[in-house]
Design an enzyme around this catalytic site. Structure first.
Site, mmCIF file in Angstrom:
data_model
loop_
_atom_site.group_PDB
_atom_site.id
_atom_site.type_symbol
_atom_site.label_atom_id
_atom_site.label_comp_id
_atom_site.label_asym_id
_atom_site.label_seq_id
_atom_site.Cartn_x
_atom_site.Cartn_y
_atom_site.Cartn_z
ATOM 1 N N GLU A 105 0.139 -3.700 -3.151
ATOM 2 C CA GLU A 105 0.606 -2.494 -2.468
ATOM 3 C C GLU A 105 -0.565 -1.709 -1.894
ATOM 4 O O GLU A 105 -1.585 -1.520 -2.564
ATOM 5 C CB GLU A 105 1.392 -1.602 -3.431
ATOM 6 C CG GLU A 105 2.728 -2.167 -3.862
ATOM 7 C CD GLU A 105 3.601 -1.117 -4.517
ATOM 8 O OE1 GLU A 105 3.826 -0.059 -3.881
ATOM 9 O OE2 GLU A 105 4.052 -1.336 -5.652
ATOM 10 N N CYS B 243 7.655 -4.069 -6.760
ATOM 11 C CA CYS B 243 7.690 -3.166 -5.604
ATOM 12 C C CYS B 243 9.082 -3.277 -5.004
ATOM 13 O O CYS B 243 9.464 -4.347 -4.521
ATOM 14 C CB CYS B 243 6.626 -3.560 -4.583
ATOM 15 S SG CYS B 243 6.728 -2.654 -3.016
ATOM 16 N N GLY B 244 9.852 -2.186 -5.058
ATOM 17 C CA GLY B 244 11.238 -2.246 -4.618
ATOM 18 C C GLY B 244 11.391 -2.576 -3.150
ATOM 19 O O GLY B 244 12.141 -3.487 -2.770
ATOM 20 N N CYS C 288 9.769 4.330 -1.637
ATOM 21 C CA CYS C 288 9.510 3.479 -2.797
ATOM 22 C C CYS C 288 10.856 3.142 -3.424
ATOM 23 O O CYS C 288 11.511 4.017 -3.996
ATOM 24 C CB CYS C 288 8.608 4.192 -3.800
ATOM 25 S SG CYS C 288 8.322 3.258 -5.323
ATOM 26 N N GLY C 289 11.277 1.901 -3.303
ATOM 27 C CA GLY C 289 12.592 1.495 -3.785
ATOM 28 C C GLY C 289 12.754 1.628 -5.285
ATOM 29 O O GLY C 289 13.769 2.137 -5.778
ATOM 30 N N ASN D 83 7.223 -1.214 -12.577
ATOM 31 C CA ASN D 83 6.579 -0.405 -11.540
ATOM 32 C C ASN D 83 6.714 1.028 -12.056
ATOM 33 O O ASN D 83 7.801 1.592 -12.058
ATOM 34 C CB ASN D 83 7.325 -0.600 -10.230
ATOM 35 C CG ASN D 83 6.625 -0.049 -9.008
ATOM 36 O OD1 ASN D 83 7.221 0.007 -7.942
ATOM 37 N ND2 ASN D 83 5.373 0.359 -9.104
#
Length: 293
Positions: A220, A229-230, A87-88, A11
């Site tokens: 997303e 995607c975290g 956003c992780g 990512n």
């Protein structure tokens, strides 16, 4: 104008060090920067600044709840130029960049975001090998939003709405095989109930929990399919545990870009995974100005 490029389980992000928050991050310039043909290419942009500077520059009208003026602040923009709350994977790369660039000397500190403060821990960070790091982010307590459904790749999936600082619909399909998941057209636009998710939603499709792990793919909002995607992996973990009748637990989430570990407790959640810094460089000022419109 300096930049860095990094990714967390593929990512990927463009990082813009802007400690005084002076850059005009218009949707046009962000989308151009993230374009993989006319820009650097990325899933999003991370402005590296402080909460105090962002407040003074008008990035937000008041400090997000729980974020102190002295905290670092991750100003995150999606690839289409829209502002995202959280956003992780971005937080992990952001924290890694701060240490690698000698902007931060601690291995434990707080990164502010629109979704609130996110404590981070860098595990065994080695200044002799700055390009790689293992980072844990405390993602906070998740909130359940009820059940819903979405059409992904022409197939309808039922899922659990989950707020991880941003909205998700995590769809566990107990009959879905790894091969079927891999063949699913997640890149195509997804169809969901706009009444339930008026601001859009990130949609995860995942296999059932087996041997302490699930496999997941994600579409997303504002981006399309990403390799990871975290916040989505946290949502997926919550949904997978709920499918098993559990509210807490630790599991691995396999995404196309790698593997992360998610832990969910009664009061919070944690995301642990790798970060890699790929490049640093300088953006041409003329290019930047030409894409401000």
């Amino acid at each position: 104008m300096q930049f860095a490029k990094g990714h967390g389980t593929q990512n990927d992000f463009v990082l813009l060090p802007d400690l005084d928050a002076r850059l005009a991050l218009t949707p046009a310039v962000v989308s151009a920067l993230c374009d993989r043909r006319r820009g650097l290419g990325a899933d999003g942009v991370l402005r590296v600044t402080t909460a105090k500077a962002a407040l003074s520059a008008g990035v937000f009208e008041r400090l997000p709840e729980g974020v102190g003026a002295g905290d670092w602040y991750m100003d995150y923009r999606n690839a289409d130029g829209s502002i995202a709350q959280m956003c992780g994977n971005g937080v992990r790369v952001f924290a890694h960049y701060l240490r690698a660039a000698d902007l931060e000397s601690r291995d434990e500190f707080v990164v502010g975001s629109l979704a609130g403060p996110r404590p981070v821990v860098l595990h065994g960070f080695d200044l002799a090998h700055r390009s790689r790091a293992e980072v844990t982010v405390e993602m906070g307590k998740v909130n359940l939003l009820g059940s819903g459904s979405a059409v992904v790749g022409g197939r309808r999936f039922t899922g659990l709405g989950i707020d991880v600082g941003n909205p998700h619909l995590a769809c566990v399909d107990t009959t879905l095989t790894e091969a079927e998941l891999a063949a699913l057209d997640v890149a195509a636009p997804v169809d969901f109930d706009p009444a339930q998710f008026p601001d859009g939603v990130n949609v995860e499709v995942l296999t059932a929990l087996r041997d302490g792990a699930v496999s997941m793919r994600v579409h997303e909002r504002g981006v399309g399919e990403t390799r990871s995607c975290g916040t989505g992996t946290v949502a997926a973990a919550v949904a997978a545990l709920a499918q098993e009748g559990a509210a807490v637990g630790t599991l691995d989430v396999r995404i196309p870009g790698g593997v992360v570990t998610v832990s969910v407790t009664d009061t919070t959640s944690f995301l642990r995974g790798p970060s890699e810094l790929v490049a640093t460089g300088e953006l041409a000022g003329e290019w930047w100005q030409s894409h401000q419109r």
